[in-house]
Design a protein around this motif. Structure first.
Motif, PDB file in Angstrom:
ATOM      1  N   ASP A  43      27.155  -3.184  37.958  1.00  0.00           N
ATOM      2  CA  ASP A  43      25.869  -2.657  37.513  1.00  0.00           C
ATOM      3  C   ASP A  43      26.000  -1.241  36.953  1.00  0.00           C
ATOM      4  OD1 ASP A  43      22.986  -3.194  37.367  1.00  0.00           O
ATOM      5  OD2 ASP A  43      22.833  -1.465  38.697  1.00  0.00           O
ATOM      6  N   LYS A  44      26.854  -0.418  37.545  1.00  0.00           N
ATOM      7  CA  LYS A  44      27.022   0.964  37.095  1.00  0.00           C
ATOM      8  C   LYS A  44      27.560   1.014  35.664  1.00  0.00           C
ATOM      9  CE  LYS A  44      29.151   5.371  38.401  1.00  0.00           C
ATOM     10  NZ  LYS A  44      30.064   6.052  39.368  1.00  0.00           N
ATOM     11  N   LEU A  45      28.556   0.196  35.376  1.00  0.00           N
ATOM     12  CA  LEU A  45      29.157   0.165  34.036  1.00  0.00           C
ATOM     13  C   LEU A  45      28.151  -0.365  33.006  1.00  0.00           C
ATOM     14  CD1 LEU A  45      31.684   0.503  32.245  1.00  0.00           C
ATOM     15  CD2 LEU A  45      32.280  -1.866  32.806  1.00  0.00           C
ATOM     16  N   VAL A  46      27.424  -1.412  33.365  1.00  0.00           N
ATOM     17  CA  VAL A  46      26.448  -1.999  32.438  1.00  0.00           C
ATOM     18  C   VAL A  46      25.356  -0.993  32.113  1.00  0.00           C
ATOM     19  CG1 VAL A  46      24.662  -3.776  32.171  1.00  0.00           C
ATOM     20  CG2 VAL A  46      26.898  -4.392  33.094  1.00  0.00           C
ATOM     21  N   ARG A  47      24.846  -0.303  33.126  1.00  0.00           N
ATOM     22  CA  ARG A  47      23.769   0.660  32.910  1.00  0.00           C
ATOM     23  C   ARG A  47      24.242   1.849  32.060  1.00  0.00           C
ATOM     24  NH1 ARG A  47      19.205   0.214  35.845  1.00  0.00           N
ATOM     25  NH2 ARG A  47      18.824   2.449  35.824  1.00  0.00           N
ATOM     26  N   LYS A  48      25.472   2.262  32.265  1.00  0.00           N
ATOM     27  CA  LYS A  48      26.024   3.370  31.475  1.00  0.00           C
ATOM     28  C   LYS A  48      26.072   3.010  29.990  1.00  0.00           C
ATOM     29  CE  LYS A  48      30.296   5.960  30.744  1.00  0.00           C
ATOM     30  NZ  LYS A  48      31.729   6.070  31.127  1.00  0.00           N
ATOM     31  N   GLU A  49      26.586   1.823  29.687  1.00  0.00           N
ATOM     32  CA  GLU A  49      26.685   1.401  28.286  1.00  0.00           C
ATOM     33  C   GLU A  49      25.313   1.037  27.719  1.00  0.00           C
ATOM     34  OE1 GLU A  49      29.400   1.883  26.666  1.00  0.00           O
ATOM     35  OE2 GLU A  49      30.308   2.523  28.551  1.00  0.00           O
ATOM     36  N   ALA A  50      24.424   0.504  28.582  1.00  0.00           N
ATOM     37  CA  ALA A  50      23.083   0.136  28.120  1.00  0.00           C
ATOM     38  C   ALA A  50      22.287   1.370  27.715  1.00  0.00           C
ATOM     39  CB  ALA A  50      22.345  -0.636  29.205  1.00  0.00           C
ATOM     40  N   ALA A  51      22.475   2.486  28.428  1.00  0.00           N
ATOM     41  CA  ALA A  51      21.764   3.722  28.072  1.00  0.00           C
ATOM     42  C   ALA A  51      22.196   4.196  26.688  1.00  0.00           C
ATOM     43  CB  ALA A  51      22.055   4.800  29.115  1.00  0.00           C
ATOM     44  N   ARG A  52      23.494   4.061  26.393  1.00  0.00           N
ATOM     45  CA  ARG A  52      24.021   4.492  25.088  1.00  0.00           C
ATOM     46  C   ARG A  52      23.586   3.542  23.979  1.00  0.00           C
ATOM     47  NH1 ARG A  52      29.032   3.867  22.505  1.00  0.00           N
ATOM     48  NH2 ARG A  52      29.795   2.544  24.198  1.00  0.00           N
ATOM     49  N   MET A  53      23.724   2.231  24.210  1.00  0.00           N
ATOM     50  CA  MET A  53      23.378   1.243  23.187  1.00  0.00           C
ATOM     51  C   MET A  53      21.872   1.115  23.030  1.00  0.00           C
ATOM     52  SD  MET A  53      26.254   0.469  22.033  1.00  0.00           S
ATOM     53  CE  MET A  53      25.627  -0.717  20.867  1.00  0.00           C
ATOM     54  N   GLY A  54      21.115   1.410  24.107  1.00  0.00           N
ATOM     55  CA  GLY A  54      19.657   1.349  24.023  1.00  0.00           C
ATOM     56  C   GLY A  54      19.113   2.359  23.036  1.00  0.00           C
TER      57      GLY A  54
END
Length: 291
Positions: A43-54
């Motif tokens: 979850d930590k990795l997904v949220r990190k990349e999701a914040a950037r791609m979002g």
């Protein structure tokens, strides 16, 4: 270090996560993030990349947000960096959390009330009146940029219908770019329509178009009126062309390309009546001829 046979190493995970997030249809980014969290189990990795791609997703799709009772579009044109955006109408900036979808830290953003700003406000007023009349739910913003000594303007329109409960989402957006030059200016526009239908299928429709036209520049009122007329004419052409293509595609698929040629009567079959009639005939024949 070597990647485990059954487990991807972190750079490979990041590449896959970003690739899938980049493909998220409008209105579905949050759902894709949830699905990836369940699949990746990190979850930590997904949220990190999701914040950037979002951030890219919102800016590319002109995502509208509500702040201080106004709608502001998130775009590349009002991006100040550091997840801060600028509202050209109320003259303030704010931070936006692309993962949680919340705004924070609003502050005044000084803008010189020069001639260019007066032109921008006149354009915004005319465009807003047009969008309010011609889109069921539409939003627009006009941004001003300085490019050397030239004043550049970008008018953005966004309209969407997100209906995941009915298994479809759609987005219409366009941006119109021109410089404020004496006597004439070249207006260039890019349209994009995206539709995703996902009931018993996974159908993506992406339609884009670019147009260009020279408009006269005399005064604010005249140009704003002519600009809105141009937008309306091109919007209508794009809309009509899409409807005609869908009609032609529908007739081509159903009328010509079925493996078995079927008669097209354009009438509904009353199956209940047909079954009842068939049932009555069977009963009559059974009384006349013993089984």
């Amino acid at each position: 270090s070597m990647c485990a046979r059954q487990e991807l190493c972190e750079p490979e995970k990041v590449s896959l996560i970003c690739g899938l997030l980049r493909q998220s249809p409008p209105g579905e980014f949050g759902q894709v993030v949830q699905d990836l969290s369940a699949l990746v189990q990190d979850d930590k990795l997904v949220r990190k990349e999701a914040a950037r791609m979002g951030a890219c997703h919102n800016k590319n799709n002109f995502t509208p947000i509500q702040i201080n009772g106004r709608t502001v579009l998130l775009t590349h044109y009002n991006n100040l960096g550091g997840n801060r955006f600028f509202d050209p109408q109320d003259k303030f900036s704010f931070e936006f959390d692309h993962l949680r979808g919340v705004t924070s830290k609003p502050q005044l953003h000084g803008v010189m009330l020069d001639e260019g700003e007066l032109w921008r406000e006149a354009l915004h007023k005319g465009l807003k009146a047009y969008v309010s009349c011609h889109f069921p739910v539409g939003n627009c913003c006009v941004f001003k940029k300085s490019l050397g000594k030239r004043q550049m303007f970008v008018a953005c329109i966004e309209a969407h219908q997100y209906q995941p409960s009915n298994h479809w989402n759609s987005l219409w957006k366009s941006d119109w770019t021109f410089a404020l030059t004496p006597f004439t200016t070249q207006v260039t526009a890019i349209f994009l329509l995206q539709i995703h239908y996902f009931k018993h299928a996974n159908l993506h429709v992406n339609v884009s178009k670019s147009v260009s036209e020279t408009l006269n520049v005399i005064d604010q009122s005249q140009f704003a009126t002519d600009f809105v007329k141009f937008v309306k004419a091109e919007d209508t052409k794009f809309h009509v062309a899409i409807l005609e293509n869908i009609q032609a595609l529908s007739e081509d698929i159903w009328g010509k390309n079925l493996r078995r040629k079927l008669p097209v009567t354009r009438t509904f079959m009353n199956w209940n009546k047909l079954l009842n009639d068939q049932h009555l005939k069977t009963n009559v024949s059974n009384t006349e001829v013993p089984p």
